[in-house]
Design an enzyme around this catalytic site. Structure first.
Site: not given
Length: 255
Positions: A130, A100
């Site tokens: 992301c 992440h």
């Protein structure tokens, strides 16, 4: 620490020297679970990504190290430790980060004189994460012929002095800045699925940037989100390749 000394012929070549005794180290950082205070969900499917990519790196003669569930500080410490090692007998270095989060400072330990034995050698980073929360709605495609652009060939330098501290890096992001990066909980992330497939098919016979262009095409054309949430369905994704490479990268087989 030994310096990486290149001959004049190697410096002027358009292809990186890949006949050192070792291919080099490949670090795979696989972050699936996170500390509770971060309130981040488990990254289901990432183990498939880590396994497939580790296999591809091994097939390309890298010495693979898999690190699971690393904190930001642990990742930075690991990169500093690796950069401090002697890579004199290695072709290059590779690192894949499955996590992440957004951009960090993971490249800094390898820049300039901080890692002299990788100077002038490829330093390859593949980042599945992301880079924001936006979704890519896609666009309708009209196919048309496009004329090419003629290249201008520059003459080679006559004297070797220095190379830029930022040279010889390649960073392949799973998505462009600001956007969400998709991952299937069973099959793994779109980007790593495509990357490992094309490395398996062409890792021995195609320049890395050409391989990554095919990865871009696969992710752009072959994947689309399909969820029960209308605002998250039928979304698209395109990887983002940032290259500071000065030569072509071919993973020629080791004897």
């Amino acid at each position: 620490m030994p310096r990486n000394i290149q001959t004049q012929q190697e410096f002027l070549s358009d292809v990186y020297k890949m006949d050192y005794p070792r291919r080099g180290k490949a670090i795979v950082i696989n972050n699936k679970q996170f500390r509770s205070h971060l309130q981040l969900p488990d990254r289901n499917g990432t183990d498939q990504d880590a396994s497939a990519l580790s296999c591809r790196f091994a097939e390309l003669d890298f010495d693979v190290e898999l690190k699971n569930d690393q904190t930001v500080q642990q990742m930075l410490t690991l990169m500093k430790q690796v950069a401090a090692e002697d890579h004199s007998d290695a072709d290059c270095f590779a690192c894949a980060i499955l996590t992440h989060g957004e951009d960090g400072e993971i490249l800094n330990p390898f820049k300039g004189n901080k890692c002299e034995t990788l100077a002038g050698k490829p330093k390859l980073f593949f980042i599945q994460a992301c880079r924001g929360t936006q979704f890519d709605d896609g666009a309708d495609l009209n196919v048309a012929d496009a004329s090419g652009i003629q290249d201008v060939e520059m003459g080679p330098p006559t004297t070797i002095h220095k190379i830029p501290a930022e040279a010889d890096f390649l960073v392949a992001y799973s998505v462009v800045p600001g956007f969400y990066s998709w991952r299937n909980s069973t099959n793994g992330s779109w980007f790593i699925q495509a990357l490992q497939h094309h490395l398996e098919q062409h890792g021995r016979d195609m320049d890395l940037l050409r391989i990554l262009t095919r990865v871009n095409k696969s992710v752009a054309y072959n994947f689309q989100s399909n969820t029960s949430h209308p605002n998250m369905s039928r979304k698209k994704q395109i990887p983002c390749i940032t290259s500071m490479l000065t030569k072509e990268v071919y993973f020629t087989p080791k004897d």
